[in-house]
Design a protein around this motif. Sequence first.
Motif, mmCIF file in Angstrom:
data_model
loop_
_atom_site.group_PDB
_atom_site.id
_atom_site.type_symbol
_atom_site.label_atom_id
_atom_site.label_comp_id
_atom_site.label_asym_id
_atom_site.label_seq_id
_atom_site.Cartn_x
_atom_site.Cartn_y
_atom_site.Cartn_z
ATOM 1 N N THR A 88 49.679 95.363 62.932
ATOM 2 C CA THR A 88 48.453 94.979 62.501
ATOM 3 C C THR A 88 48.435 93.561 62.222
ATOM 4 N N ALA A 89 49.352 93.024 61.831
ATOM 5 C CA ALA A 89 49.690 91.506 61.570
ATOM 6 C C ALA A 89 49.486 90.979 63.197
ATOM 7 N N LEU A 90 50.041 91.186 64.087
ATOM 8 C CA LEU A 90 49.838 90.641 65.699
ATOM 9 C C LEU A 90 48.299 91.073 65.713
ATOM 10 N N ASN A 91 47.780 91.805 65.366
ATOM 11 C CA ASN A 91 46.284 92.020 65.591
ATOM 12 C C ASN A 91 45.464 91.082 64.917
ATOM 13 N N PHE A 92 45.885 90.845 63.564
ATOM 14 C CA PHE A 92 45.293 89.802 62.572
ATOM 15 C C PHE A 92 45.217 88.591 63.442
ATOM 16 N N ILE A 93 46.497 88.173 63.526
ATOM 17 C CA ILE A 93 46.661 86.797 64.006
ATOM 18 C C ILE A 93 45.959 86.644 65.418
ATOM 19 N N ARG A 94 45.975 87.546 66.436
ATOM 20 C CA ARG A 94 45.104 87.536 67.381
ATOM 21 C C ARG A 94 43.733 87.425 67.432
ATOM 22 N N ASP A 95 43.140 88.044 66.299
ATOM 23 C CA ASP A 95 41.966 88.007 66.040
ATOM 24 C C ASP A 95 41.433 86.723 65.663
ATOM 25 N N HIS A 143 62.575 90.312 75.083
ATOM 26 C CA HIS A 143 61.643 89.390 75.474
ATOM 27 C C HIS A 143 60.411 89.929 76.538
ATOM 28 N N LYS A 144 60.541 91.087 77.198
ATOM 29 C CA LYS A 144 60.050 91.683 78.066
ATOM 30 C C LYS A 144 58.833 92.562 77.136
ATOM 31 N N GLU A 145 59.403 92.987 76.055
ATOM 32 C CA GLU A 145 58.467 93.807 75.384
ATOM 33 C C GLU A 145 57.467 92.608 74.609
ATOM 34 N N ILE A 146 57.912 91.633 73.977
ATOM 35 C CA ILE A 146 57.275 90.850 73.370
ATOM 36 C C ILE A 146 56.254 90.225 74.588
ATOM 37 N N ALA A 147 56.545 89.961 75.628
ATOM 38 C CA ALA A 147 55.709 89.595 76.631
ATOM 39 C C ALA A 147 54.382 90.567 77.126
ATOM 40 N N GLU A 148 54.749 91.824 76.995
ATOM 41 C CA GLU A 148 53.797 92.671 77.040
ATOM 42 C C GLU A 148 52.635 92.853 75.771
ATOM 43 N N VAL A 149 53.443 92.794 74.503
ATOM 44 C CA VAL A 149 52.561 92.776 73.426
ATOM 45 C C VAL A 149 51.668 91.563 73.260
#
Length: 191
Positions: free
Chosen positions: A81-88, A151-157
């Motif tokens: 949710t935080a990542l989506n909030f920041i992305r938005d 780092h692979k997971e971070i890159a995907e997200v």
Amino acid sequence: MLSESALIQGVKKRDRRALEELHDRFAPVLLGLSIRYCGNRHDAEDVLHDSLIKILSGIDKFTERPNNSFEGWLKKITVNTALNFIRDRSRHQKWIEPDATASEAEDEDAEESLISVAATIGKEKLMQMICELPAGYRMVFNMYVFEEYSHKEIAEVLNCSESTSKTQLFKARTMLKKKVTEILNKQIITQ
């Protein structure tokens, strides 16, 4: 205080006591997590609110199993949710800077150094410094250090390259190390 299993069952049944206990028990942890990502309390409270709504909406999907942590599930929803909030919020801003890759040895040295001096300055001050990092640095740092994403997971997200993730982490650690060093130097001078 309800057992975790009783709490989950009560929340699924929308029992008022269980809902209050869910909030009382986990909201402080989830708010702290949100603050680390958002960098300020106001946005973090919005993320917490949205996370709790998602948690309540999806509680029926949570299955109790020996290796399935309820708190981990709550944290994962909050991080997403935080990542989506920041992305938005930053849709029109480029907050991840592509750059040369930092070496793994430099990463490990920076982390060990940061850990050793962080104990000296205190948890609250360190969290404040993390919140002051630029958004891209802060997100990668939190995901790698606290949530233990690769780092692979971070890159995907985050939809970036692994090398960009590594660089963002390196820069975040370097910036934190510089801030910690400045604080320690001030403490030495005043003593």
